[in-house]
Design an enzyme around this catalytic site. Structure first.
Site, PDB file in Angstrom:
ATOM      1  N   GLY A   1       0.813  -1.217   0.000  1.00 14.76           N
ATOM      2  CA  GLY A   1       0.000   0.000   0.000  1.00 14.76           C
ATOM      3  C   GLY A   1       0.844   1.263   0.000  1.00 14.76           C
TER       4      GLY A   1
ATOM      5  N   GLY B   1      -0.519  -7.364   1.962  1.00 13.38           N
ATOM      6  CA  GLY B   1      -0.442  -8.590   2.762  1.00 13.38           C
ATOM      7  C   GLY B   1      -0.608  -9.846   1.922  1.00 13.38           C
TER       8      GLY B   1
HETATM    9  P1  ADP Z   1       3.904  -1.279   2.361  1.00 14.88           P
HETATM   10  O1  ADP Z   1       2.567  -0.737   2.793  1.00 14.88           O
HETATM   11  O2  ADP Z   1       4.324  -0.751   1.027  1.00 14.88           O
HETATM   12  O3  ADP Z   1       4.005  -2.766   2.476  1.00 14.88           O
HETATM   13  P2  ADP Z   1       5.051  -0.911   4.956  1.00 14.88           P
HETATM   14  O4  ADP Z   1       3.662  -0.908   5.492  1.00 14.88           O
HETATM   15  O5  ADP Z   1       5.929  -2.044   5.266  1.00 14.88           O
HETATM   16  O6  ADP Z   1       5.010  -0.697   3.362  1.00 14.88           O
HETATM   17  O7  ADP Z   1       5.830   0.370   5.475  1.00 14.88           O
HETATM   18  C1  ADP Z   1       5.467   1.660   5.166  1.00 14.88           C
HETATM   19  C2  ADP Z   1       5.821   2.607   6.269  1.00 14.88           C
HETATM   20  O8  ADP Z   1       7.141   2.470   6.735  1.00 14.88           O
HETATM   21  C3  ADP Z   1       5.688   4.022   5.771  1.00 14.88           C
HETATM   22  O9  ADP Z   1       4.530   4.599   6.296  1.00 14.88           O
HETATM   23  C4  ADP Z   1       6.965   4.701   6.233  1.00 14.88           C
HETATM   24  O10 ADP Z   1       6.742   5.950   6.834  1.00 14.88           O
HETATM   25  C5  ADP Z   1       7.534   3.717   7.242  1.00 14.88           C
HETATM   26  N1  ADP Z   1       9.001   3.848   7.327  1.00 14.88           N
HETATM   27  C6  ADP Z   1       9.908   3.741   6.348  1.00 14.88           C
HETATM   28  N2  ADP Z   1      11.135   4.002   6.798  1.00 14.88           N
HETATM   29  C7  ADP Z   1      11.025   4.303   8.118  1.00 14.88           C
HETATM   30  C8  ADP Z   1      11.954   4.678   9.141  1.00 14.88           C
HETATM   31  N3  ADP Z   1      13.244   4.811   8.881  1.00 14.88           N
HETATM   32  N4  ADP Z   1      11.445   4.905  10.380  1.00 14.88           N
HETATM   33  C9  ADP Z   1      10.140   4.776  10.619  1.00 14.88           C
HETATM   34  N5  ADP Z   1       9.228   4.422   9.712  1.00 14.88           N
HETATM   35  C10 ADP Z   1       9.647   4.188   8.480  1.00 14.88           C
HETATM   36 MG    MG Z   2       1.659  -0.736   4.757  1.00 15.02          MG
END
Ligand code: ADP
Ligand code: MG
Length: 399
Positions: free
Chosen positions: A353, A377
């Site tokens: 997402g 997921g």
């Molecule tokens: P996706 O939804 O694409 O699978 P995730 O849910 O795993 O991605 O992670 C997304 C979140 O991770 C983002 O909202 C981002 O702000 C956070 N994020 C990325 N790098 C950091 C960091 N260094 N510290 C804290 N949060 C982080």
């Molecule tokens: Mg996410």
């Protein structure tokens, strides 16, 4: 085992039949305005196909987490208008999921007409996979289609329970495409296979990470996930987010995949998220009072140079807190490098997402990524080798 797709059935099977299509229209809506309609657009080919075959189409989706309550902000009304615009024809919407009114409306549907049910999760029975509710939904139609890949890892009434009442339980074009690309990544990716992982938590992604580490030639780690790996290596990460319960696993992974795993060599840091106006770039270790919020420029250069125009690239999870402009550079540079790799001929797959939101922010176009997975997921569970109930329940393709 490959699943039966709507196009595998003879046209005559759809003619005048009521077809229930579970779609994933869980899109961001604010004050009745849809800010991101990718998931809606991706379901259009399936709907077009069924219209052309003379089916009577009943679309159903969830939106958000109303937990069994009717919440007007989570109505699918705005979505029905958007589908109608995209299809160029009216979409019936009566604001209900089950009951006499719905049944009457379904009875009146003509060939090629489309209706959308209200948010399935206005009924708590949906998430409980309630048998009565499943049966009631199933009674609306003759054929079941799953085109909601993003919800296929859930055993809910509309994704699982109701399907068993149908002889024909088919994959829509979107689900079919997701399975095709993700199965290729999981089973035999074209090499070099580069995996880019970021985001907030290792734990959310652990089974996919294990599987992908075995397959990948290079594994570029950024985002919050990187600090647990760095800490496992003994690097000071200050007050950056880490998952202590994952440290042992990370240490083992680093030993086993020493050649493959790349970690950040510099960071954009600030004292805290609140005090982010004062930020700076540091090499290697992060000072005690600071948190890492993005990968630094040296890491960007190192990572983007690994993203070439051949083989396969899979990316999940932003490289930093991209939502904030000061911490979005790492993610934006990676997004553009992945887009360029697509033009050069690599098979690029992006999922998650927030990762999709991040590539939008980087102004990367849909056409610049070979496959944007609509499932966060669900994609990760699939890549981790798990069965998705909403997929397993579909008919197998006959050899
Ligand atoms: P996706 O939804 O694409 O699978 P995730 O849910 O795993 O991605 O992670 C997304 C979140 O991770 C983002 O909202 C981002 O702000 C956070 N994020 C990325 N790098 C950091 C960091 N260094 N510290 C804290 N949060 C982080
Ligand atoms: Mg996410």
């Amino acid at each position: 085992m490959a699943k039966l797709v709507i196009s595998d059935l003879p046209d005559s099977e759809f003619d005048g039949k009521r077809v229930f299509v579970r779609v994933d229209f869980n899109v961001p809506i604010k004050d009745g305005v849809i800010s991101e309609d990718y998931r809606i657009r991706r379901a259009i080919p399936t709907i077009d196909y069924l219209i052309e075959k003379g089916a009577k189409i009943i679309l159903a989706s969830h939106l958000g987490r109303p937990k069994g309550r009717v919440i007007s902000d989570l109505s699918l009304k705005a979505v029905s208008s958007r589908i109608s615009e995209l299809l160029g024809k009216p979409v019936k919407f009566i604001g209900k999921v089950i009951g006499d009114d719905v049944r009457m409306e379904v009875n009146e549907l003509q060939k090629g007409e489309v209706m959308l049910l209200e948010n399935l999760r206005f009924h708590i029975e949906e998430t409980y996979n309630d048998p009565e509710f499943s049966k009631e939904l199933a009674s609306l139609a003759d054929i079941y289609v799953n085109d909601a890949f993003g919800t296929s890892h859930r055993k809910h009434a509309s994704t699982y329970g109701m399907a068993s009442y149908f002889d024909f339980r088919l994959a829509g074009f979107l689900v079919n495409r997701e399975l095709k690309f993700l199965a290729r990544l999981r089973d035999n990716p074209e090499h070099p296979f580069i995996v880019i992982v970021g985001g907030a938590k290792i734990k959310d992604k652990i089974s996919a990470l294990k599987n992908l580490l075995e397959k990948a030639d290079k594994f570029l780690i950024g985002g919050g996930v990187a600090y647990t790996f760095l800490k496992a290596k003994g690097v000071d990460v200050g007050r950056s987010i880490t998952e202590d319960e994952m440290i042992d696993w990370a240490r083992e992974a680093l030993q086993k995949y020493e050649e493959e795993i790349f970690l950040p060599v510099d960071h954009v840091v600030a004292e805290s998220f609140e005090k982010r106006k004062v930020c700076m770039v540091v090499d290697n270790e992060i000072p005690d009072e600071f948190c890492g919020f993005d990968i630094g420029p040296k890491t960007v250069a190192k990572y983007t140079s690994q993203v070439q125009g051949t083989g396969t690239i899979f990316w999940n999870g932003p490289m930093g807190v991209f939502e904030v402009d000061d911490f979005s550079a790492g993610t934006t540079h990676l997004a553009r490098a992945v887009a360029l790799a697509t033009w050069r001929g690599a098979t690029t797959v992006v999922g998650g997402g927030e990762t999709i939101a991040a590539i939008r922010k980087a102004e990367v176009l849909d056409s610049e990524i070979v496959h944007i997975s609509t499932g966060g997921g669900a994609s990760l569970e699939f890549l981790g080798g798990e069965e998705l109930p909403g997929v397993s329940i579909l008919n197998d393709k006959k050899e």
